[in-house]
Design a protein around this motif. Structure first.
Motif, PDB file in Angstrom:
ATOM      1  N   LEU A  20       8.450 -12.736   1.746  1.00  0.00           N
ATOM      2  CA  LEU A  20       9.369 -13.779   1.268  1.00  0.00           C
ATOM      3  C   LEU A  20       9.260 -15.039   2.111  1.00  0.00           C
ATOM      4  N   GLN A  21       9.173 -14.880   3.438  1.00  0.00           N
ATOM      5  CA  GLN A  21       9.064 -16.049   4.319  1.00  0.00           C
ATOM      6  C   GLN A  21       7.791 -16.839   4.030  1.00  0.00           C
ATOM      7  N   LEU A  22       6.655 -16.149   3.949  1.00  0.00           N
ATOM      8  CA  LEU A  22       5.390 -16.844   3.754  1.00  0.00           C
ATOM      9  C   LEU A  22       5.312 -17.503   2.383  1.00  0.00           C
ATOM     10  N   LEU A  23       5.760 -16.801   1.344  1.00  0.00           N
ATOM     11  CA  LEU A  23       5.742 -17.405   0.012  1.00  0.00           C
ATOM     12  C   LEU A  23       6.674 -18.610  -0.071  1.00  0.00           C
ATOM     13  N   SER A  24       7.810 -18.538   0.589  1.00  0.00           N
ATOM     14  CA  SER A  24       8.749 -19.666   0.579  1.00  0.00           C
ATOM     15  C   SER A  24       8.152 -20.889   1.268  1.00  0.00           C
ATOM     16  N   ILE A  25       7.468 -20.668   2.387  1.00  0.00           N
ATOM     17  CA  ILE A  25       6.826 -21.776   3.093  1.00  0.00           C
ATOM     18  C   ILE A  25       5.740 -22.394   2.219  1.00  0.00           C
ATOM     19  N   LEU A  26       4.913 -21.564   1.605  1.00  0.00           N
ATOM     20  CA  LEU A  26       3.848 -22.088   0.741  1.00  0.00           C
ATOM     21  C   LEU A  26       4.427 -22.772  -0.493  1.00  0.00           C
ATOM     22  N   GLU A  27       5.540 -22.261  -0.998  1.00  0.00           N
ATOM     23  CA  GLU A  27       6.188 -22.881  -2.151  1.00  0.00           C
ATOM     24  C   GLU A  27       6.707 -24.274  -1.790  1.00  0.00           C
ATOM     25  N   GLU A  28       7.253 -24.421  -0.591  1.00  0.00           N
ATOM     26  CA  GLU A  28       7.768 -25.718  -0.136  1.00  0.00           C
ATOM     27  C   GLU A  28       6.667 -26.763  -0.038  1.00  0.00           C
ATOM     28  N   THR A  29       5.468 -26.332   0.309  1.00  0.00           N
ATOM     29  CA  THR A  29       4.368 -27.282   0.489  1.00  0.00           C
ATOM     30  C   THR A  29       3.648 -27.592  -0.815  1.00  0.00           C
ATOM     31  N   GLY A  30       4.015 -26.918  -1.896  1.00  0.00           N
ATOM     32  CA  GLY A  30       3.357 -27.161  -3.182  1.00  0.00           C
ATOM     33  C   GLY A  30       1.919 -26.682  -3.151  1.00  0.00           C
ATOM     34  N   ARG A  31       0.985 -27.534  -3.542  1.00  0.00           N
ATOM     35  CA  ARG A  31      -0.425 -27.164  -3.571  1.00  0.00           C
ATOM     36  C   ARG A  31      -1.138 -27.519  -2.272  1.00  0.00           C
ATOM     37  N   ALA A  32      -0.400 -28.012  -1.278  1.00  0.00           N
ATOM     38  CA  ALA A  32      -1.038 -28.343  -0.003  1.00  0.00           C
ATOM     39  C   ALA A  32      -1.578 -27.083   0.647  1.00  0.00           C
ATOM     40  N   ARG A  33      -2.690 -27.222   1.332  1.00  0.00           N
ATOM     41  CA  ARG A  33      -3.320 -26.089   1.997  1.00  0.00           C
ATOM     42  C   ARG A  33      -2.913 -26.076   3.467  1.00  0.00           C
ATOM     43  N   MET A  34      -2.707 -24.873   3.979  1.00  0.00           N
ATOM     44  CA  MET A  34      -2.288 -24.717   5.369  1.00  0.00           C
ATOM     45  C   MET A  34      -3.110 -23.636   6.037  1.00  0.00           C
ATOM     46  N   THR A  35      -3.319 -23.771   7.348  1.00  0.00           N
ATOM     47  CA  THR A  35      -3.958 -22.698   8.097  1.00  0.00           C
ATOM     48  C   THR A  35      -2.912 -21.624   8.379  1.00  0.00           C
ATOM     49  N   GLU A  61      -2.812  -9.737   2.040  1.00  0.00           N
ATOM     50  CA  GLU A  61      -2.193  -8.944   0.971  1.00  0.00           C
ATOM     51  C   GLU A  61      -1.837  -9.821  -0.228  1.00  0.00           C
ATOM     52  N   LEU A  62      -1.219 -10.969   0.058  1.00  0.00           N
ATOM     53  CA  LEU A  62      -0.796 -11.872  -1.012  1.00  0.00           C
ATOM     54  C   LEU A  62      -1.998 -12.480  -1.726  1.00  0.00           C
ATOM     55  N   SER A  63      -3.064 -12.692  -0.996  1.00  0.00           N
ATOM     56  CA  SER A  63      -4.293 -13.222  -1.588  1.00  0.00           C
ATOM     57  C   SER A  63      -4.928 -12.195  -2.526  1.00  0.00           C
ATOM     58  N   ILE A  64      -4.974 -10.949  -2.094  1.00  0.00           N
ATOM     59  CA  ILE A  64      -5.538  -9.882  -2.926  1.00  0.00           C
ATOM     60  C   ILE A  64      -4.740  -9.739  -4.225  1.00  0.00           C
ATOM     61  N   GLU A  78     -14.775 -29.004  11.716  1.00  0.00           N
ATOM     62  CA  GLU A  78     -14.582 -27.553  11.697  1.00  0.00           C
ATOM     63  C   GLU A  78     -14.473 -27.037  10.268  1.00  0.00           C
ATOM     64  N   ILE A  79     -14.853 -25.793  10.094  1.00  0.00           N
ATOM     65  CA  ILE A  79     -14.634 -25.120   8.815  1.00  0.00           C
ATOM     66  C   ILE A  79     -13.497 -24.133   9.038  1.00  0.00           C
ATOM     67  N   ARG A  80     -12.450 -24.259   8.219  1.00  0.00           N
ATOM     68  CA  ARG A  80     -11.239 -23.472   8.430  1.00  0.00           C
ATOM     69  C   ARG A  80     -10.857 -22.715   7.166  1.00  0.00           C
ATOM     70  N   LEU A  81     -10.205 -21.593   7.374  1.00  0.00           N
ATOM     71  CA  LEU A  81      -9.656 -20.817   6.267  1.00  0.00           C
ATOM     72  C   LEU A  81      -8.262 -21.361   5.985  1.00  0.00           C
ATOM     73  N   LEU A  82      -8.069 -21.872   4.762  1.00  0.00           N
ATOM     74  CA  LEU A  82      -6.796 -22.477   4.386  1.00  0.00           C
ATOM     75  C   LEU A  82      -6.162 -21.709   3.233  1.00  0.00           C
ATOM     76  N   PHE A  83      -4.843 -21.701   3.217  1.00  0.00           N
ATOM     77  CA  PHE A  83      -4.074 -20.946   2.230  1.00  0.00           C
ATOM     78  C   PHE A  83      -3.154 -21.884   1.460  1.00  0.00           C
ATOM     79  N   SER A  84      -2.938 -21.565   0.197  1.00  0.00           N
ATOM     80  CA  SER A  84      -1.968 -22.300  -0.617  1.00  0.00           C
ATOM     81  C   SER A  84      -1.368 -21.328  -1.626  1.00  0.00           C
ATOM     82  N   LEU A  85      -0.255 -21.727  -2.206  1.00  0.00           N
ATOM     83  CA  LEU A  85       0.385 -20.901  -3.223  1.00  0.00           C
ATOM     84  C   LEU A  85      -0.581 -20.754  -4.380  1.00  0.00           C
TER      85      LEU A  85
END
Length: 145
Positions: A20-35, A61-64, A78-85
């Motif tokens: 819930l915490q991680l999805l809420s944070i990603l939801e707040e950022t919209g389509r922005a990507r975060m490390t 888990e959420l990605s799968i 740098e090449i980084r692994l980024l996550f978004s909703l």
């Protein structure tokens, strides 16, 4: 938090505090990507007690499950692994353009792109799938830097 709960239920996942915490944070950022590190810092600043390892595990888990999109992007040198909703349904099939410098994301309207790529894949005896199509560019704002 309500949307996060609905998303988890739609995938048959338990609504844990970490998810819930991680999805809420990603939801707040919209389509922005975060490390994962940026997400970890947000969790910590909001009083959460997740470790960085737990953030990576839950993001995996959420990605799968398709709730989170992840991808490798160039960030400066740098090449980084980024996550978004994650995008769902027909929204997932729309191609997007992403600036490799600032990670700004823009949807593009090319309805024939995916069918054409699928046709090319089949001609080459490859199995097409429905993964997001991401075209990496440098936006005009970043090109001048």
């Amino acid at each position: 938090m309500n949307k996060a709960l609905t998303l988890l239920k739609s995938k048959g996942l338990r609504a844990t505090v970490a998810r819930l915490q991680l999805l809420s944070i990603l939801e707040e950022t919209g389509r922005a990507r975060m490390t994962a590190e940026n997400i970890f810092m947000r969790v910590s600043s909001e009083g959460g007690s997740l470790s960085l390892a737990s953030v990576y595990r839950v993001l995996k888990e959420l990605s799968i499950s398709g709730l989170v999109d992840r991808g490798w992007y160039k960030e400066g040198q740098e090449i980084r692994l980024l996550f978004s909703l994650g995008r769902v349904g027909s929204e997932r099939a729309r191609p997007e353009i992403v600036c490799v410098m600032c990670n700004r994301s823009m949807d593009i309207q090319l309805p024939d792109l995916r069918p054409e790529l699928n046709r090319l894949a089949e001609e080459m005896s490859l199995q097409p799938d429905d993964r997001p199509i991401v075209i990496q560019v440098t936006c005009p704002n970043c090109a001048g830097k």
